[in-house]
Design an enzyme around this catalytic site. Structure first.
Site, short mmCIF file in Angstrom:
data_model
loop_
_atom_site.label_atom_id
_atom_site.label_comp_id
_atom_site.label_asym_id
_atom_site.label_seq_id
_atom_site.Cartn_x
_atom_site.Cartn_y
_atom_site.Cartn_z
N ASP A 65 -22.14 -11.06 -25.15
CA ASP A 65 -20.67 -11.07 -25.21
C ASP A 65 -20.12 -10.64 -26.57
O ASP A 65 -18.90 -10.52 -26.72
CB ASP A 65 -20.15 -12.49 -24.94
CG ASP A 65 -20.12 -12.81 -23.45
OD1 ASP A 65 -20.07 -11.86 -22.64
OD2 ASP A 65 -20.15 -14.00 -23.12
N ILE A 95 -16.59 -19.32 -22.38
CA ILE A 95 -15.43 -18.62 -22.93
C ILE A 95 -15.78 -17.95 -24.27
O ILE A 95 -14.90 -17.66 -25.07
CB ILE A 95 -14.19 -19.54 -23.07
CG1 ILE A 95 -14.55 -20.88 -23.71
CG2 ILE A 95 -13.53 -19.74 -21.71
CD1 ILE A 95 -13.35 -21.78 -24.00
N GLY A 121 -17.05 -18.70 -27.16
CA GLY A 121 -16.67 -19.21 -28.48
C GLY A 121 -17.61 -18.73 -29.58
O GLY A 121 -17.17 -18.14 -30.57
N LYS A 168 -12.71 -15.78 -24.99
CA LYS A 168 -12.95 -14.67 -24.05
C LYS A 168 -12.90 -15.24 -22.64
O LYS A 168 -13.52 -16.27 -22.36
CB LYS A 168 -14.34 -14.08 -24.33
CG LYS A 168 -14.87 -13.16 -23.27
CD LYS A 168 -16.32 -13.48 -22.90
CE LYS A 168 -16.46 -14.75 -22.09
NZ LYS A 168 -17.75 -14.91 -21.37
O1 C5P Z 1 -26.98 -12.71 -24.69
P1 C5P Z 1 -26.75 -14.18 -24.60
O2 C5P Z 1 -27.51 -14.93 -25.64
O3 C5P Z 1 -25.32 -14.55 -24.54
O4 C5P Z 1 -27.36 -14.61 -23.19
C1 C5P Z 1 -27.79 -15.92 -22.91
C2 C5P Z 1 -28.65 -15.90 -21.66
O5 C5P Z 1 -27.83 -15.59 -20.52
C3 C5P Z 1 -29.74 -14.88 -21.63
O6 C5P Z 1 -30.90 -15.36 -22.23
C4 C5P Z 1 -29.93 -14.65 -20.14
O7 C5P Z 1 -30.72 -15.72 -19.58
C5 C5P Z 1 -28.55 -14.81 -19.58
N1 C5P Z 1 -27.85 -13.52 -19.42
C6 C5P Z 1 -28.21 -12.69 -18.39
N2 C5P Z 1 -27.57 -11.49 -18.23
C7 C5P Z 1 -26.56 -11.13 -19.05
C8 C5P Z 1 -26.15 -11.99 -20.11
C9 C5P Z 1 -26.82 -13.18 -20.26
O8 C5P Z 1 -29.12 -12.98 -17.62
N3 C5P Z 1 -25.95 -9.97 -18.87
#
Ligand code: C5P
Length: 300
Positions: free
Chosen positions: A149, A112, A114, A13
């Site tokens: 994502d 990206i 993964g 991505k």
């Molecule tokens: O959802 P994911 O596990 O990919 O997100 C990892 C971290 O990235 C979250 O815990 C948060 O700290 C940050 N994040 C964020 N806002 C988003 C996506 C991710 O602050 N829209």
């Protein structure tokens, strides 16, 4: 009859642009991002089995060592593929297992997607293998629960992403183009990058000021993207200084129309019109920087 094993690509991505427009009380950030997929990625296969298991091979398998055991609080280890499989089984009431094999070709913690692409591929493969279906909105909600994502990776085509990753709108048709991905060979934590971000938020982008018309060709796409940015670049650079040299290495290659960081980094991409320029750039960057990973693939 279904041909076994079932298999699926999990493409990288790439955030062609990423604006951070605010922060919610729970700490997640509101984004506005043009997300596309690139023909470079991981590969997942699934075979029927009584229990659920995951084997990992490929050039980045070592990065997931210790990540596939049955050790997590929910009994599902930390790996997003296993977590996705367990959530889908719970949600659909399935008591079957699966023997999953992940060929890991993308660097991890790389910006990206993964792990998110792998999780999305697992949800799609297991729906087929177990012969179950969820309404698309329910599958996307389950995906969002796995990571911001994962919903866009389920779609796997150019999409405007907003909210924290749950508001998805199809992007207009994009021209044929190539991406060169470059990674410095070390992971970068997404929460750490969001935490290091400073300064005001970008203004929310009105849907009608996004790319709305089909874009004629790769130079026109680069020109449209020039109005946008990746708001996490400065923060990521404070944690990973190699991002500057990677952007310079891409910008200096013949045919590179635009160079930018993807997601929370550290992977950067170059946008190219022609496959031969993109492949030559990836080869040259790998030769000049043996510690870096670089690969070229078409926009899909
Ligand atoms: O959802 P994911 O596990 O990919 O997100 C990892 C971290 O990235 C979250 O815990 C948060 O700290 C940050 N994040 C964020 N806002 C988003 C996506 C991710 O602050 N829209």
């Amino acid at each position: 009859m279904t041909r076994l094993p079932l298999q699926r690509h999990a493409p990288a991505k790439v955030n062609l642009s990423l604006h951070v427009t605010g922060r919610r009380p729970d700490g997640y950030h509101a984004l506005d991002s043009l997300v596309v997929f690139c023909g470079v990625g991981d590969h997942l296969t699934a075979r029927p089995d009584e229990t659920l298991s995951l084997a990992v091979d490929g050039p980045f398998a070592h990065a997931l060592d210790g990540d596939t055991g049955d050790t997590g609080a929910g009994g599902d280890g930390d790996n997003l593929v296993l977590r996705a499989a367990r959530r889908l089984a719970e949600r659909t009431g399935v008591s079957k297992g699966a023997r999953l094999t992940l060929s890991k070709h993308l660097p991890v913690a790389a910006g990206i997607g993964g792990g998110s692409a792998d999780a999305a591929a697992a949800l799609q493969l297991l729906c087929d293998l177990w012969d179950v279906a969820l309404p698309p909105a329910d599958l996307e909600a389950l995906a969002l629960d796995l990571g911001a994502d994962v919903p866009v990776c389920l779609r796997g085509r150019p999409t405007w992403v907003s909210g924290v990753g749950e508001v998805l709108r199809p992007a207009p048709a994009l021209p044929e183009a190539w991406l060169v991905l470059v990674n410095p060979g070390r992971p970068l934590s997404t929460p750490a990058v969001f935490k290091a971000r400073r300064g005001p938020f970008s203004e929310p982008v009105a849907p009608d000021s996004r790319l709305a018309e089909p874009v004629a060709d790769a130079p026109a796409l680069a020109q449209a993207l020039d109005q946008r940015a990746n708001d996490l670049t400065a923060a990521a650079m404070t944690l990973c200084p190699a991002i500057g040299p990677m952007l310079e290495a891409l910008t200096g290659r013949d045919g590179c129309l635009l160079a930018r960081m993807s997601g929370s980094g550290p992977t950067c991409f170059g946008l190219f019109e022609h496959g031969h320029d993109a492949q030559a750039a990836a080869r040259q960057i790998s030769q000049n920087h043996p510690g870096w990973w670089s690969a070229a693939g078409p926009l899909i």
